[in-house]
Design an enzyme around this catalytic site. Structure first.
Site, PDB file in Angstrom:
ATOM      1  N   LEU A  46       0.849  -1.189   0.000  1.00  0.00           N
ATOM      2  CA  LEU A  46       0.000   0.000   0.000  1.00  0.00           C
ATOM      3  C   LEU A  46       0.892   1.250   0.000  1.00  0.00           C
ATOM      4  CD1 LEU A  46      -2.637  -1.160   2.669  1.00  0.00           C
ATOM      5  CD2 LEU A  46      -2.772  -1.335   0.176  1.00  0.00           C
ATOM      6  N   THR A  83       2.540   5.733  -5.217  1.00  0.00           N
ATOM      7  CA  THR A  83       3.801   6.289  -5.705  1.00  0.00           C
ATOM      8  C   THR A  83       4.595   6.885  -4.541  1.00  0.00           C
ATOM      9  OG1 THR A  83       2.704   6.886  -7.772  1.00  0.00           O
ATOM     10  CG2 THR A  83       4.767   8.013  -7.288  1.00  0.00           C
ATOM     11  N   LYS A  85      13.383  10.899  -0.343  1.00  0.00           N
ATOM     12  CA  LYS A  85      13.881  11.630   0.835  1.00  0.00           C
ATOM     13  C   LYS A  85      14.885  10.784   1.611  1.00  0.00           C
ATOM     14  CE  LYS A  85      11.912  14.130  -1.018  1.00  0.00           C
ATOM     15  NZ  LYS A  85      10.953  14.194  -2.144  1.00  0.00           N
ATOM     16  N   MET A  92       0.753  17.986  -8.643  1.00  0.00           N
ATOM     17  CA  MET A  92       0.915  16.557  -8.332  1.00  0.00           C
ATOM     18  C   MET A  92       1.727  16.448  -7.048  1.00  0.00           C
ATOM     19  SD  MET A  92       1.466  14.674 -11.951  1.00  0.00           S
ATOM     20  CE  MET A  92       0.085  14.287 -13.016  1.00  0.00           C
ATOM     21  N   HIS A 123      15.455  33.062  18.998  1.00  0.00           N
ATOM     22  CA  HIS A 123      16.815  33.339  18.514  1.00  0.00           C
ATOM     23  C   HIS A 123      17.773  32.337  19.142  1.00  0.00           C
ATOM     24  CE1 HIS A 123      20.361  35.490  17.233  1.00  0.00           C
ATOM     25  NE2 HIS A 123      20.824  35.387  18.486  1.00  0.00           N
TER      26      HIS A 123
HETATM   27  P1  FAD Z   1      -0.407   7.608  -6.221  1.00  0.00           P
HETATM   28  O1  FAD Z   1       0.465   7.835  -5.055  1.00  0.00           O
HETATM   29  O2  FAD Z   1       0.215   7.558  -7.558  1.00  0.00           O
HETATM   30  O3  FAD Z   1      -1.171   6.252  -5.932  1.00  0.00           O
HETATM   31  C1  FAD Z   1      -2.028   5.668  -6.845  1.00  0.00           C
HETATM   32  C2  FAD Z   1      -2.128   4.185  -6.552  1.00  0.00           C
HETATM   33  O4  FAD Z   1      -3.203   3.654  -7.294  1.00  0.00           O
HETATM   34  C3  FAD Z   1      -0.898   3.383  -6.936  1.00  0.00           C
HETATM   35  O5  FAD Z   1      -0.454   2.605  -5.855  1.00  0.00           O
HETATM   36  C4  FAD Z   1      -1.385   2.488  -8.090  1.00  0.00           C
HETATM   37  O6  FAD Z   1      -0.768   1.219  -8.106  1.00  0.00           O
HETATM   38  C5  FAD Z   1      -2.854   2.361  -7.748  1.00  0.00           C
HETATM   39  N1  FAD Z   1      -3.714   2.057  -8.894  1.00  0.00           N
HETATM   40  C6  FAD Z   1      -3.760   2.691 -10.082  1.00  0.00           C
HETATM   41  N2  FAD Z   1      -4.733   2.176 -10.849  1.00  0.00           N
HETATM   42  C7  FAD Z   1      -5.313   1.185 -10.137  1.00  0.00           C
HETATM   43  C8  FAD Z   1      -6.385   0.294 -10.385  1.00  0.00           C
HETATM   44  N3  FAD Z   1      -7.084   0.354 -11.514  1.00  0.00           N
HETATM   45  N4  FAD Z   1      -6.687  -0.606  -9.424  1.00  0.00           N
HETATM   46  C9  FAD Z   1      -6.003  -0.659  -8.251  1.00  0.00           C
HETATM   47  N5  FAD Z   1      -4.996   0.185  -7.970  1.00  0.00           N
HETATM   48  C10 FAD Z   1      -4.664   1.110  -8.878  1.00  0.00           C
HETATM   49  N6  FAD Z   1       4.956  14.755  -3.556  1.00  0.00           N
HETATM   50  C11 FAD Z   1       5.115  15.482  -2.434  1.00  0.00           C
HETATM   51  O7  FAD Z   1       4.159  16.116  -1.976  1.00  0.00           O
HETATM   52  N7  FAD Z   1       6.303  15.536  -1.770  1.00  0.00           N
HETATM   53  C12 FAD Z   1       7.390  14.870  -2.221  1.00  0.00           C
HETATM   54  O8  FAD Z   1       8.451  14.928  -1.609  1.00  0.00           O
HETATM   55  C13 FAD Z   1       7.268  14.111  -3.410  1.00  0.00           C
HETATM   56  N8  FAD Z   1       8.321  13.432  -3.893  1.00  0.00           N
HETATM   57  C14 FAD Z   1       8.173  12.675  -5.022  1.00  0.00           C
HETATM   58  C15 FAD Z   1       9.282  12.013  -5.525  1.00  0.00           C
HETATM   59  C16 FAD Z   1       9.175  11.244  -6.663  1.00  0.00           C
HETATM   60  C17 FAD Z   1      10.385  10.516  -7.190  1.00  0.00           C
HETATM   61  C18 FAD Z   1       7.913  11.130  -7.313  1.00  0.00           C
HETATM   62  C19 FAD Z   1       7.761  10.267  -8.521  1.00  0.00           C
HETATM   63  C20 FAD Z   1       6.805  11.793  -6.831  1.00  0.00           C
HETATM   64  C21 FAD Z   1       6.927  12.587  -5.685  1.00  0.00           C
HETATM   65  N9  FAD Z   1       5.857  13.309  -5.171  1.00  0.00           N
HETATM   66  C22 FAD Z   1       6.006  14.072  -4.053  1.00  0.00           C
HETATM   67  C23 FAD Z   1       4.529  13.262  -5.819  1.00  0.00           C
HETATM   68  C24 FAD Z   1       3.624  12.289  -5.060  1.00  0.00           C
HETATM   69  O9  FAD Z   1       4.215  11.014  -5.023  1.00  0.00           O
HETATM   70  C25 FAD Z   1       2.261  12.215  -5.732  1.00  0.00           C
HETATM   71  O10 FAD Z   1       1.734  13.510  -5.888  1.00  0.00           O
HETATM   72  C26 FAD Z   1       1.305  11.390  -4.893  1.00  0.00           C
HETATM   73  O11 FAD Z   1       1.793  10.090  -4.701  1.00  0.00           O
HETATM   74  C27 FAD Z   1      -0.080  11.328  -5.547  1.00  0.00           C
HETATM   75  O12 FAD Z   1      -0.916  10.569  -4.757  1.00  0.00           O
HETATM   76  P2  FAD Z   1      -2.173   9.797  -5.360  1.00  0.00           P
HETATM   77  O13 FAD Z   1      -2.820   9.158  -4.178  1.00  0.00           O
HETATM   78  O14 FAD Z   1      -2.953  10.694  -6.207  1.00  0.00           O
HETATM   79  O15 FAD Z   1      -1.567   8.683  -6.331  1.00  0.00           O
HETATM   80  P1  NAD Z   2       8.213  18.746 -13.223  1.00  0.00           P
HETATM   81  O1  NAD Z   2       7.011  19.212 -13.931  1.00  0.00           O
HETATM   82  O2  NAD Z   2       8.487  19.259 -11.863  1.00  0.00           O
HETATM   83  O3  NAD Z   2       9.512  19.104 -14.079  1.00  0.00           O
HETATM   84  C1  NAD Z   2       9.682  18.690 -15.387  1.00  0.00           C
HETATM   85  C2  NAD Z   2      10.731  19.582 -16.017  1.00  0.00           C
HETATM   86  O4  NAD Z   2      11.084  19.023 -17.257  1.00  0.00           O
HETATM   87  C3  NAD Z   2      10.239  20.997 -16.269  1.00  0.00           C
HETATM   88  O5  NAD Z   2      11.173  21.907 -15.757  1.00  0.00           O
HETATM   89  C4  NAD Z   2      10.134  21.063 -17.795  1.00  0.00           C
HETATM   90  O6  NAD Z   2      10.389  22.351 -18.299  1.00  0.00           O
HETATM   91  C5  NAD Z   2      11.197  20.071 -18.194  1.00  0.00           C
HETATM   92  N1  NAD Z   2      11.006  19.479 -19.516  1.00  0.00           N
HETATM   93  C6  NAD Z   2       9.846  19.056 -20.078  1.00  0.00           C
HETATM   94  N2  NAD Z   2      10.084  18.537 -21.308  1.00  0.00           N
HETATM   95  C7  NAD Z   2      11.424  18.625 -21.506  1.00  0.00           C
HETATM   96  C8  NAD Z   2      12.276  18.263 -22.573  1.00  0.00           C
HETATM   97  N3  NAD Z   2      11.803  17.714 -23.687  1.00  0.00           N
HETATM   98  N4  NAD Z   2      13.591  18.506 -22.434  1.00  0.00           N
HETATM   99  C9  NAD Z   2      14.085  19.069 -21.312  1.00  0.00           C
HETATM  100  N5  NAD Z   2      13.320  19.438 -20.275  1.00  0.00           N
HETATM  101  C10 NAD Z   2      12.009  19.205 -20.369  1.00  0.00           C
HETATM  102  O7  NAD Z   2       8.148  17.153 -13.265  1.00  0.00           O
HETATM  103  P2  NAD Z   2       9.031  16.056 -12.524  1.00  0.00           P
HETATM  104  O8  NAD Z   2      10.257  16.660 -11.977  1.00  0.00           O
HETATM  105  O9  NAD Z   2       9.123  14.927 -13.485  1.00  0.00           O
HETATM  106  O10 NAD Z   2       8.090  15.630 -11.347  1.00  0.00           O
HETATM  107  C11 NAD Z   2       6.791  15.060 -11.607  1.00  0.00           C
HETATM  108  C12 NAD Z   2       5.811  15.437 -10.539  1.00  0.00           C
HETATM  109  O11 NAD Z   2       6.176  14.839  -9.307  1.00  0.00           O
HETATM  110  C13 NAD Z   2       5.768  16.919 -10.333  1.00  0.00           C
HETATM  111  O12 NAD Z   2       4.479  17.356 -10.639  1.00  0.00           O
HETATM  112  C14 NAD Z   2       6.073  17.143  -8.907  1.00  0.00           C
HETATM  113  O13 NAD Z   2       5.118  17.970  -8.292  1.00  0.00           O
HETATM  114  C15 NAD Z   2       6.034  15.768  -8.274  1.00  0.00           C
HETATM  115  N6  NAD Z   2       7.190  15.689  -7.358  1.00  0.00           N
HETATM  116  C16 NAD Z   2       7.167  16.457  -6.236  1.00  0.00           C
HETATM  117  C17 NAD Z   2       8.249  16.470  -5.389  1.00  0.00           C
HETATM  118  C18 NAD Z   2       8.212  17.321  -4.174  1.00  0.00           C
HETATM  119  O14 NAD Z   2       7.146  17.789  -3.815  1.00  0.00           O
HETATM  120  N7  NAD Z   2       9.334  17.555  -3.517  1.00  0.00           N
HETATM  121  C19 NAD Z   2       9.366  15.707  -5.683  1.00  0.00           C
HETATM  122  C20 NAD Z   2       9.367  14.964  -6.844  1.00  0.00           C
HETATM  123  C21 NAD Z   2       8.265  14.961  -7.676  1.00  0.00           C
END
Ligand code: FAD
Ligand code: NAD
Length: 466
Positions: free
Chosen positions: A38, A41, A51, A318, A444
């Site tokens: 569970l 992502t 992290k 996202m 401080h």
């Molecule tokens: P998800 O977390 O994507 O969960 C969806 C779930 O649904 C998945 O487990 C999938 O398997 C399941 N699912 C899909 N379709 C079906 C189906 N038909 N039946 C059953 N199960 C299904 N956000 C932050 O706020 N802070 C961060 O530091 C941060 N770091 C990130 C780092 C990375 C590398 C990435 C990729 C993302 C990061 N994000 C971060 C973004 C964050 O992970 C997402 O915004 C968040 O997980 C979205 O939550 P969600 O519940 O919408 O979907």
């Molecule tokens: P992002 O949208 O943050 O960044 C994508 C970047 O790729 C942008 O700067 C864009 O200009 C660039 N880009 C797009 N097409 C390109 C191309 N053809 N060539 C070169 N650059 C290009 O997306 P991400 O970094 O993939 O993250 C995906 C999502 O996951 C984001 O929406 C983010 O909110 C979420 N996320 C959040 C955190 C956090 O909250 N700390 C950490 C990781 C991911």
């Protein structure tokens, strides 16, 4: 056949939080998850593992760069990469088990398998054991998102990878190209650069983290370059290919010159796309928009009144905490309550070091909207706390209404900005003025003094320490 009041599809931060709130409100609740664990992502391949690696690599970097100045001498310092990855896996495991516990505690029925709508009140769950159907009065789609790729840079999960593979590599790459200087690009780029990998970030737009306030991207760019990361902005990637051992990237710079780079790996981090594959949306009459998102109204209801959608699969940032707020919002809406989400006050954080955090409007947005604003900035290097810890990079910027002094946006880059932004969120939720914050005592020496000083600067330029 099992019958539920609410069925949640997807157990990420949107889905599992929605399920808990539904259960708290007295709904008989089920959650369906296609993966073995569970947490979605965020817990498995997103927020938590990234992290964990950011923290490990930060320790290594501090030990190699600043311990000596602190008067701590180390010998034989080196990276044990497999151990770093194993610790990350353990952190993920603890967190996903925590969600299992919460499901049990709240009497939520967990179904492992892929959920798809047969009709608005019947859902099929496909798993290794076969198909099973459940009945539900209402549903919440929380199926999240997947990494996006480019037609000319297809993720092969071997050498051309997404964040998912970058979090579980078997070896530390000598070199890595990162396509995309957004949040994933700078976070995972930092992890590898700190460990000694030669990292090159190739970004299409003219700065890193281009959707944030432009001063943040500029500062972060300087900081990443200092760490040894090569940053190529305004570059248009035209092709990425792999021979199974090395990757080659071709791009055009802003003068249309050809650029060619080679590296061990190429991480494609150009954004994520909503995930609705085989969800049976066609069986209930839901059509996704041009970006693949499920359209919802302001109650987060889809075109089918008993089906709601939240998180990455709908419009908006996202972010895990945005998905969580929407999960609670939908559960309470279903229970007849009138909850509220202020999307302007959802903070954004980038977990580089220095960290970047922001809430509210950027300077660019205020300019575009024609809103008159005042600006107050305070450099981290002027803080006693920052000097004591040697974390002097960064700045806090406060944007306040010219007319009323209400805080409209706060943008910070610096040590512990990720935690400091919470004060700005509270201030803005209660519609504080810059002067309100400027007149509150801040302990401080702390980093939070930078927020107070930036508010003083925004209020008739009366910062004390700059
Ligand atoms: P998800 O977390 O994507 O969960 C969806 C779930 O649904 C998945 O487990 C999938 O398997 C399941 N699912 C899909 N379709 C079906 C189906 N038909 N039946 C059953 N199960 C299904 N956000 C932050 O706020 N802070 C961060 O530091 C941060 N770091 C990130 C780092 C990375 C590398 C990435 C990729 C993302 C990061 N994000 C971060 C973004 C964050 O992970 C997402 O915004 C968040 O997980 C979205 O939550 P969600 O519940 O919408 O979907
Ligand atoms: P992002 O949208 O943050 O960044 C994508 C970047 O790729 C942008 O700067 C864009 O200009 C660039 N880009 C797009 N097409 C390109 C191309 N053809 N060539 C070169 N650059 C290009 O997306 P991400 O970094 O993939 O993250 C995906 C999502 O996951 C984001 O929406 C983010 O909110 C979420 N996320 C959040 C955190 C956090 O909250 N700390 C950490 C990781 C991911």
């Amino acid at each position: 056949m099992d019958k539920f009041d609410v069925t949640v599809i997807g157990s990420g931060p949107g889905g599992y939080v929605a399920a808990i709130r539904c259960a708290q409100l007295g709904f008989k609740t089920a959650i369906i998850e296609r993966y073995n664990t569970l947490g979605g992502t965020c817990l498995n391949v997103g927020c938590i593992p990234s992290k964990a690696l950011l923290d490990s690599s930060e320790h290594y970097y501090a030990a190699s760069k600043s311990f000596e100045t602190h008067g701590i001498e180390l010998q034989g310092l080196k990276v044990n990469f497999p151990q770093m990855i194993a610790r990350k896996a353990d952190v993920v495991d603890q967190n996903t088990k925590g969600i299992e516990y919460l499901m049990k505690k709240n009497n939520i029925s967990v179904f492992n398998g892929h959920g798809s709508f047969i009709d608005p009140h019947n859902i099929n769950i496909k798993s290794k054991e076969g198909d099973k159907q459940i009945k539900t009065a209402m549903s919440i789609i929380a199926t999240g998102s997947k990494p996006a790729d480019l037609p000319f840079a297809k993720i092969d999960k071997d050498r051309i990878i997404s964040s998912t593979e970058a979090l579980s590599l078997k070896e530390q790459p000598k070199s890595m190209i990162v396509v995309g200087g957004g949040v994933i690009g700078v976070e995972l780029g930092s992890v590898y650069a700190r460990l000694g990998t030669e990292v090159t970030i190739v970004e299409y737009l003219d700065s890193l983290i281009p959707t944030m306030d432009s001063d943040m991207g500029k500062e972060l760019g300087r900081s990443m370059k200092k760490m040894g990361v090569k940053v190529l902005t305004s570059h248009k990637v035209t092709n990425v290919s792999s021979d199974g051992k090395q990757v080659t990237l071709k791009a055009k710079d802003k003068r249309d010159n050809d650029v060619e780079l080679t590296a061990d790996y190429c991480l494609v981090a150009i954004g994520r796309k909503p995930y609705t594959e085989n969800l049976g949306l066609e069986n209930v009459g839901i059509t996704v928009d041009e970006r693949g998102r499920i359209p919802v109204n302001n109650k987060l209801e889809t075109d089918v009144p008993v089906i709601y959608a939240i998180g990455d699969v709908i419009k908006g940032a996202m972010l895990a905490h945005k998905a969580e707020e929407e999960g609670v919002f939908v559960a309470e809406t279903m229970a007849g309550q009138r909850p509220h989400i202020d999307y302007n006050l959802i903070p954004g954080v980038v977990y580089t070091w220095p960290e970047v955090a922001s809430v509210g409007q950027t300077e660019e947005q205020l300019k575009e909207a024609g809103i008159a604003y005042k600006k107050g900035s305070f450099q981290m290097r002027a803080l006693g706390r920052a000097r004591a810890s040697m974390d002097i990079e960064g700045v806090v910027k406060v944007l306040a209404s010219e007319e009323t002094d209400e805080i409209l946006g706060v943008h910070m880059i610096g040590a512990r900005a990720a935690d400091m932004i919470a004060e700005a969120v509270v201030a803005m939720e209660y519609r504080a003025s810059a002067e309100d914050i400027a007149r509150m005592s801040h302990a401080h020496p702390t980093y939070t003094e930078a927020f107070k000083e930036a508010c003083l600067a925004a209020t008739a330029d009366r910062s004390i320490h700059s």
